[in-house]
Each structure stands twice: as C-alpha cells, then as structure tokens.
Write a protein that holds these residues in place. Structure first.
Motif, short mmCIF file in Angstrom:
data_model
loop_
_atom_site.label_atom_id
_atom_site.label_comp_id
_atom_site.label_asym_id
_atom_site.label_seq_id
_atom_site.Cartn_x
_atom_site.Cartn_y
_atom_site.Cartn_z
N ARG A 49 -10.78 -45.45 48.20
CA ARG A 49 -12.10 -45.71 48.77
C ARG A 49 -13.10 -46.23 47.74
O ARG A 49 -14.28 -46.39 48.04
CB ARG A 49 -12.64 -44.42 49.41
N ASP A 50 -12.61 -46.44 46.51
CA ASP A 50 -13.45 -46.98 45.44
C ASP A 50 -14.70 -46.11 45.23
O ASP A 50 -15.83 -46.59 45.23
CB ASP A 50 -13.85 -48.42 45.74
N LEU A 51 -14.45 -44.82 45.02
CA LEU A 51 -15.54 -43.86 44.87
C LEU A 51 -15.64 -43.30 43.44
O LEU A 51 -16.18 -42.22 43.23
CB LEU A 51 -15.36 -42.69 45.85
N ALA A 52 -15.09 -44.06 42.48
CA ALA A 52 -15.14 -43.58 41.10
C ALA A 52 -16.59 -43.38 40.64
O ALA A 52 -16.91 -42.41 39.94
CB ALA A 52 -14.42 -44.55 40.17
N LEU A 54 -27.15 -42.45 52.92
CA LEU A 54 -27.83 -43.65 52.45
C LEU A 54 -26.95 -44.89 52.46
O LEU A 54 -27.46 -46.01 52.50
CB LEU A 54 -28.38 -43.43 51.04
N GLY A 55 -25.64 -44.71 52.43
CA GLY A 55 -24.79 -45.89 52.40
C GLY A 55 -23.36 -45.60 52.74
O GLY A 55 -22.75 -44.74 52.12
N ASP A 56 -22.82 -46.31 53.76
CA ASP A 56 -21.42 -46.18 54.12
C ASP A 56 -20.60 -47.31 53.50
O ASP A 56 -19.46 -47.12 53.13
CB ASP A 56 -21.28 -46.20 55.65
N ARG A 57 -21.18 -48.49 53.39
CA ARG A 57 -20.50 -49.61 52.76
C ARG A 57 -20.54 -49.47 51.25
O ARG A 57 -21.41 -48.82 50.68
CB ARG A 57 -21.18 -50.93 53.17
N GLU A 58 -19.56 -50.11 50.60
CA GLU A 58 -19.42 -49.95 49.16
C GLU A 58 -20.67 -50.38 48.40
O GLU A 58 -21.15 -49.66 47.53
CB GLU A 58 -18.21 -50.77 48.68
N ARG A 59 -21.21 -51.56 48.73
CA ARG A 59 -22.37 -52.05 48.00
C ARG A 59 -23.57 -51.15 48.22
O ARG A 59 -24.30 -50.82 47.28
CB ARG A 59 -22.70 -53.49 48.45
N SER A 77 -9.42 -45.28 54.93
CA SER A 77 -9.39 -45.73 53.54
C SER A 77 -8.57 -47.01 53.38
O SER A 77 -8.93 -47.89 52.60
CB SER A 77 -8.81 -44.63 52.65
N VAL A 78 -7.48 -47.13 54.16
CA VAL A 78 -6.61 -48.29 54.04
C VAL A 78 -7.19 -49.51 54.74
O VAL A 78 -7.19 -50.62 54.21
CB VAL A 78 -5.20 -47.96 54.60
N ASP A 79 -7.70 -49.32 55.96
CA ASP A 79 -8.25 -50.44 56.74
C ASP A 79 -9.47 -49.96 57.52
O ASP A 79 -9.36 -49.48 58.64
CB ASP A 79 -7.19 -51.00 57.68
N LEU A 92 -17.77 -36.29 55.35
CA LEU A 92 -17.03 -35.06 55.07
C LEU A 92 -16.26 -35.18 53.76
O LEU A 92 -16.19 -34.22 52.97
CB LEU A 92 -16.07 -34.74 56.22
N PHE A 93 -15.67 -36.35 53.52
CA PHE A 93 -14.94 -36.51 52.27
C PHE A 93 -15.87 -36.49 51.07
O PHE A 93 -15.51 -35.96 50.01
CB PHE A 93 -14.15 -37.82 52.28
N VAL A 94 -17.07 -37.04 51.22
CA VAL A 94 -18.03 -36.99 50.11
C VAL A 94 -18.42 -35.55 49.82
O VAL A 94 -18.61 -35.16 48.66
CB VAL A 94 -19.27 -37.85 50.43
#
Length: 309
Positions: free
Chosen positions: A36-39, A81-86, A158-160, A177-179
């Motif tokens: 999910r690119d959450l590093a 505040l944000g669901d999309r990566e950017r 996470s995959v699609d 929930l994952f956050v």
C-alpha cells in the motif's frame, strides 16, 4: 556474566517476550505496508508517537499510554485526510511537521529523568515491566485478530484499488482500520527500538521477504521470521556486548538480512523465471491439445485386436 546467566534474569525474559511480540506484529503488517506504499506513514506514525509519549510523560509520567493514545489520534487524521497516495503523503507531512514541534515543546516541560525522554527516541527494551508485557500481549492479540478478519478485503484493496471499489469493497473503511493497526503496531515497536529506528522492524523485514517471493502468505511468513531474527537476535547480542543498545543490533541485523535477500533474489530469479516458463509451456500444451479434435486410435477404428478395419 554469561548469556545463560542473563537469561535466568526476569527482566531479560520479559525483554525477549516483548521483542517476540513486537516482531510478530511488525512482520505481519509489513508486507501490506509495502503493497500500500505506506512506508512514509510508518515513519510519520513513529515520529508522532514521540509526541504522544512526551504528552504522556508530562501528564501522567506514562510514555507508553501517551504514545498509544497519540497514535490513535494520528491514525484517524491520516485516514480521514487522504485515501489516495498523493493526498495521504502530503497530509502525513503536514501533521508530522506540526506534531514534532508540539512534541519538542512538551518534552521541554518534562521535569523527570532525561533517560526516560531519551528512551522514547532510542528504545529501552530491558526496562519492560510485567504490566507492559500484558499490554503488549493484548495489543498483539488484537492486531492478529483484526488482520485475520481484514486479510481478504485488505489484500484485494492493496493489489487493485480500483477493482476493489468496483466490486463494492469499502476501501476507505478498510484503509482506515489498517492505519489504526499500523499506528498501534508502530507504537508497540517503538518500545523496543525507539521511534527513530522503528522502520528496522516495520519495513525492512517485509522488504527483504518481498524480494524472495511474490506469494503473499509466503512473504508474510518470511517477514515474521526475519523480524524475529532481528528482534531476538539483536537483543541477545546486546547482552553479550553490553555497551551497545539492542536497537543498534536490531537495525543492523535487519539491514544485513535485506542485503542478503537482494543477493538471494538475483540468484533465485532466473530459476523462478525458468520454472514459470516451464509451467506456462505445459499449460499452453494442455490448452492446445484440448482445442484439437480427438483423433481416433487404431483400436477404436479397427477390430478388437487392434488391426485396421
């Protein structure tokens, strides 16, 4: 004292239990963090756990409780505040800058021992009390249970992400929930390696595991194994070398494992690709034979002895 003498001490056994619990939860969520690119979210949660811990020290002289409550507030802010990566990364950056400033101010108000404040940044696993072991155990069980329930929708989202939305998966709720799980796990890990080195357990083992397999269950198993090796191995090494903190060894072992995984992946990749080509060729042959008409055999068109009619 020898290593066996250390292991007979209750504070060392408590430290090993805590390291094991943290390694299991960190290794479990790590692959999803990477997918999910959450590093950056891990980094932000760790740094903002410092703010919560400082608030806990000032208000109730309890860094762990403060960090835990603070992580839940941060997770809510990140998730809303944000669901999309950017959007998510920019939101984390805004919250991180403000939160660290607040943490520094709160720490300046703390009148206790400086080592307590330092432990927030670098960890102090040998100071884990039985009460904290109980708290860490409860957190670990809660994370495991929640991940078991969320596994399939979380993996799908996470995959699609777009397909998951189209199929009706509540991706925003699943992500929130994952956050929450991520923030709690990072706070738990910070008790072992400190907020500055929490990536060594929450990211590095999963990054190494993802180099060696593309199957999610295998990656999760390897990630947990690598995290256990780093956490427990680093703890034992710190007992032998008493002048070096356990967090230093944990970070070093994690990095060495990651380098070894990169080298191993280069050695394994040609074999995996060759096996994949063989499998694809076999599948193509089966499909091709299934498309051809059935050819009658000599026995089918001849007499019972197999001679042509």
């Amino acid at each position: 004292m020898t290593l066996a003498d250390y292991l007979s001490e209750s504070f060392v056994r408590n430290a090993l239990i805590a390291a094991t619990l943290v390694a299991i939860t960190s290794g479990l969520i790590g692959p999803f963090v990477i997918m999910r690119d959450l590093a950056f979210a891990v980094h932000g949660s760790a740094e903002l756990a410092f703010t919560g811990a400082a608030a806990g020290l000032v208000a109730a002289n309890d860094a762990i409780l403060g960090a835990l409550l603070g992580s839940l507030v941060v997770a809510t802010a990140i998730g809303l505040l944000g669901d999309r990566e950017r959007e998510r990364n920019s939101s984390i950056g805004v919250i991180l800058a403000f939160g660290i400033g607040v943490g520094v101010y709160l720490l300046s108000l703390y009148q206790g021992f400086a080592t307590t404040a330092t432990n927030i940044l670098f960890g102090q696993i040998f100071g884990v009390s039985p009460g904290q072991i109980t708290l860490l155990t409860g957190i670990a069980l809660g994370v495991l249970a929640t991940m078991a329930v969320l596994y399939r929708p979380l993996l799908f989202a996470s995959v699609d992400h777009e397909l998951a939305v189209a199929r009706g998966v509540p991706t925003r709720l699943v992500g929130l929930l994952f956050v929450y799980i991520l923030a709690i796990t990072v706070t738990e890990a910070a008790q072992i390696v400190g907020t500055l080195l929490v990536l060594s357990l929450a990211i590095t083992p999963a990054a190494a595991a993802s180099r060696l397999s593309a199957r999610t269950p295998v990656v999760i198993a390897l990630s947990i194994g690598f995290a256990l090796l780093a956490a427990d191995g680093g703890l034992l090494l710190s007992l032998v070398h008493g002048n070096v903190k356990a967090s230093v060894f944990i970070a070093t072992i994690s990095f060495v494992v990651y380098l070894a995984a990169r080298v191993g992946a280069r050695w394994l990749r040609p074999r995996i690709e060759a096996r994949r080509r063989t499998t694809n060729s076999a599948s193509h042959a089966v499909e091709h034979s299934a498309e051809d008409p059935v050819r009658p055999s000599a026995v089918m068109v001849g007499d019972a002895r197999g001679r042509p009619a």
